[in-house]
Design an enzyme around this catalytic site. Sequence first.
Site, PDB file in Angstrom:
ATOM      1  CD  GLU A   1     -20.577 -25.189  10.786  1.00 50.08           C
ATOM      2  OE1 GLU A   1     -21.134 -25.866  11.207  1.00 50.08           O
ATOM      3  OE2 GLU A   1     -19.669 -23.984  11.223  1.00 50.08           O
TER       4      GLU A   1
ATOM      5  CD  GLU B   1      -4.838  17.742  -3.389  1.00 50.97           C
ATOM      6  OE1 GLU B   1      -4.352  16.647  -3.936  1.00 50.97           O
ATOM      7  OE2 GLU B   1      -5.544  18.383  -4.413  1.00 50.97           O
TER       8      GLU B   1
ATOM      9  CE  LYS C   1       4.849  13.537  -5.074  1.00 49.80           C
ATOM     10  NZ  LYS C   1       5.376  12.172  -4.800  1.00 49.80           N
TER      11      LYS C   1
ATOM     12  CG  ASP D   1       6.383   7.887   0.106  1.00 49.27           C
ATOM     13  OD1 ASP D   1       6.428   7.475  -1.162  1.00 49.27           O
ATOM     14  OD2 ASP D   1       7.339   7.611   0.748  1.00 49.27           O
TER      15      ASP D   1
ATOM     16  CE1 TYR E   1      -3.656  11.834  -7.707  1.00 45.50           C
ATOM     17  CE2 TYR E   1      -2.756  10.632  -5.642  1.00 45.50           C
ATOM     18  CZ  TYR E   1      -2.987  10.755  -7.157  1.00 45.50           C
ATOM     19  OH  TYR E   1      -1.826   9.860  -7.936  1.00 45.50           O
TER      20      TYR E   1
ATOM     21  CE  LYS F   1       9.098  13.415  -4.575  1.00 44.56           C
ATOM     22  NZ  LYS F   1      10.059  12.956  -5.278  1.00 44.56           N
TER      23      LYS F   1
ATOM     24  CB  CYS G   1      27.078 -19.791  12.340  1.00 44.29           C
ATOM     25  SG  CYS G   1      26.255 -19.157  13.700  1.00 44.29           S
TER      26      CYS G   1
ATOM     27  CB  CYS H   1      27.155 -22.650  16.229  1.00 40.85           C
ATOM     28  SG  CYS H   1      26.955 -22.781  14.364  1.00 40.85           S
TER      29      CYS H   1
ATOM     30  CB  CYS I   1      23.108 -20.543  11.255  1.00 36.07           C
ATOM     31  SG  CYS I   1      23.953 -21.837  12.395  1.00 36.07           S
TER      32      CYS I   1
ATOM     33  CB  CYS J   1      23.219 -22.395  16.110  1.00 33.25           C
ATOM     34  SG  CYS J   1      23.837 -20.818  16.072  1.00 33.25           S
TER      35      CYS J   1
HETATM   36  S1  IVH Z   1      -1.650  14.727  -8.351  1.00 31.18           S
HETATM   37  C1  IVH Z   1      -1.684  14.898 -12.772  1.00 31.18           C
HETATM   38  N1  IVH Z   1      -1.788  14.769  -5.698  1.00 31.18           N
HETATM   39  O1  IVH Z   1       2.706  11.702  -6.648  1.00 31.18           O
HETATM   40  C2  IVH Z   1      -1.674  14.946 -11.488  1.00 31.18           C
HETATM   41  N2  IVH Z   1      -0.466  12.978  -6.921  1.00 31.18           N
HETATM   42  O2  IVH Z   1       5.088  12.586  -8.271  1.00 31.18           O
HETATM   43  C3  IVH Z   1      -1.115  13.642 -10.866  1.00 31.18           C
HETATM   44  N3  IVH Z   1       0.686  11.461  -5.093  1.00 31.18           N
HETATM   45  O3  IVH Z   1       2.021   9.673  -9.420  1.00 31.18           O
HETATM   46  C4  IVH Z   1      -0.866  13.584  -9.535  1.00 31.18           C
HETATM   47  N4  IVH Z   1      -0.439  12.473  -3.449  1.00 31.18           N
HETATM   48  O4  IVH Z   1       0.917   8.912  -7.254  1.00 31.18           O
HETATM   49  C5  IVH Z   1      -1.316  14.112  -6.882  1.00 31.18           C
HETATM   50  N5  IVH Z   1      -2.176  14.850  -3.422  1.00 31.18           N
HETATM   51  C6  IVH Z   1      -1.644  14.207  -4.518  1.00 31.18           C
HETATM   52  C7  IVH Z   1      -0.651  13.388  -4.341  1.00 31.18           C
HETATM   53  C8  IVH Z   1      -0.073  12.701  -5.693  1.00 31.18           C
HETATM   54  C9  IVH Z   1       0.690  11.316  -4.053  1.00 31.18           C
HETATM   55  C10 IVH Z   1       1.704  10.983  -6.130  1.00 31.18           C
HETATM   56  C11 IVH Z   1       1.024  10.464  -7.040  1.00 31.18           C
HETATM   57  C12 IVH Z   1       1.860  10.921  -8.443  1.00 31.18           C
HETATM   58  C13 IVH Z   1       3.198  11.265  -7.868  1.00 31.18           C
HETATM   59  C14 IVH Z   1       3.569  12.450  -8.678  1.00 31.18           C
END
Ligand code: IVH
Length: 680
Positions: A36, A113, A115, A117, A222, A310, A404, A407, A422, A427
């Site tokens: 539906e 900001e 970062k 992941d 971002y 980082k 295994c 078993c 397995c 088992c």
């Molecule tokens: S700015 C030219 N801001 O980190 C500027 N990147 O290692 C481009 N990422 O490829 C990136 N959070 O995928 C920016 N607040 C943030 C971010 C960010 C995650 C990642 C992004 C980038 C990678 C760089």
Amino acid sequence: MSLSDAKRRVSELKAQIFRHNHLYYVLDEPEITDAEYDLLMRELIELEQAYPELVTADSPTQRVGGEVASGFAKVEHEIPMLSLSNAYNPQELREFDRRVRELAGEPVQYVCELKIDGLAVSLRYENGLLVRGATRGDGEVGEDITANIRTIRTVPLQLPEPLNLEVRGEAYMPKRAFLRLNAEREAVGEPLFANPRNAAAGSLRQLNPKIAAQRGLSVFVYALADTDGTRLTRHSECLEWMASLGFPVNANRKVCDTIDEAIAFVEEWAEKRRDLPYATDGMVIKVDSLAAQERLGFTAKSPRWAIAYKYAAEQAETKLLDIVLSVGRTGAVTPTAVFEPVQLAGTTVSRASLHNEDYIRQKDIRVGDTIIVQKAGDIIPEVVRSLHEQRTGEEKPFSMPEVCPQCGEPLVRLPDEAAWRCVNSSCPALIRESLIHFVSRDAMNIEGLGEQWIAQLLDHGLVRNAADLYRLRKDDLLTLDRMGEKLASNLLSSIAASKENSLERLLFGLGIRHVGEKAAKTLARELKDMDALMRSSVEELMQLRDIGPKMAESIVAYFATPAAQQLVVDLRALGVNMTYLGGTWESGGAQTSAFAGRTFVLTGTLSTMDRKLASEWVEKLGGKVTGSVSKQTDVVVAGEKAGSKLTKAEQLRDSGQKPELEIWDEAMFLDALKSAGVAY
Ligand code: IVH
């Protein structure tokens, strides 16, 4: 049909489909069958094809993911998607600051900001409509993942103004969605994702957008790809503007006057970030002034005006004591590292999955090695490497046994799989794990029948398969260690109660490969009883929503085995229900009551979504959102920096004027959403 009739019908259809999507995806309580639903959708698609001017960006035809693609088209980024250079300590941030000030020729402010992941995506809007979503690729050429991007609920399909612009951001999978996805994959014997980033990347590269749609992905934007033609002069203004257009912009950011202030902010988040509902791996520090950014320019790979700090994943050194093997319900033999306990990101860990034989071989991990362990994405412990230089010669290389460990039957490795399995259906490990799954909460939900009892029942030869559970008598149970009269009666009544479960629980409990909870529910709801399911062909099963070829084949293969057929016959004879009873699933109506009919006030900043979206969810789930706290308020959701509304709520509650008023933080709000079937 005249244009005005078509227009009316399109808006009716949209409203109906929106409602049914909500019932299906959010409440898990559909009112109509898939067929539906398909009819409504088909009618809308046909009307939109006949009257293209009636297609709007928010039409359900644009969100639910259309055709399965055969591959992704390449897209060229007019403005390249660059990456960032990295800093690993405050000293490197000071050097970055020195270079920036030298080249900019003036003092600068920075925006810090988080970062996120995940993986970088670009979103292009034309006339205010989302027209393209793309991956970064090599920075110059990425892949067109528009269909998948459209399924991300936090990505606006339409902007409030008819703008032409491109934004950049990070698509990610929230920690909860990641854990849930892995739990689901484990339940159906599929390989697990190592961390939320891989899971997000894997989901966005799904050719079938319906799969991406179920993965609970989200996004934070971002950057604006191009600020020409705007009046914006600062990056911080770009972020605010994007937020005002409805984009999710991460709220945990700060404009800093000096690098020291930026470093303090970086340090402030080093620990705090672990409590966020999504994974972060650093802090990005960007020059705020767009004019200064322009003066600084780019190197070949990255902007000179930004750097990524980082955070080191917390690692620890320890000693690998053993590699133990476990046999799962699907027969997969998984090696696990057992090491001397260490503290990592707040918890003690002593085990980590080594996934499969190839993983151990690639890293050349040997029992007795000194190893480095860390938490991947700060959630799941993993062995990073072993310190080969510290070997004494006593270490023992690992080799997968040919038989295994439980078993003794030969293990097999299928050509496209990394796992050895397995395949002996008798088992004991397989049987034990299958029974544990059968009785588990999400399957037959036999309360009180934990792993220890199952192990004893097997050891005493009282059960060999699920049907035997329904043959147990009190005298049998009383032969078990530490079993008393009362406990035995309770167990027997929970076993008996499970006979009344709706079909989907039994289907999930049977442990058919690739059939998770959701698929079990679809099968039960659509086919109504076990016989119909057992009669269905691969083609017929594939007609059902969310059932793909792999699952359909697995179901047909399962019911083709004499053991499965006999099990069904026995279960039926023992009185186990084989029909769909409708709406008895745990995540049904009852749990939405955290929202239904209650009055909410949202205050402060939520890090996972803006307040508008949060209000939308509350309303969609039957709640009401008001702007101020009063005795009529039932729940206050308090985000970061919540102010006077929170104080007022606390006063009302604590002064006894409204003692039942609930104050939720963001995590509680997300939990409640999750219980109502909304994944964030
Ligand atoms: S700015 C030219 N801001 O980190 C500027 N990147 O290692 C481009 N990422 O490829 C990136 N959070 O995928 C920016 N607040 C943030 C971010 C960010 C995650 C990642 C992004 C980038 C990678 C760089």
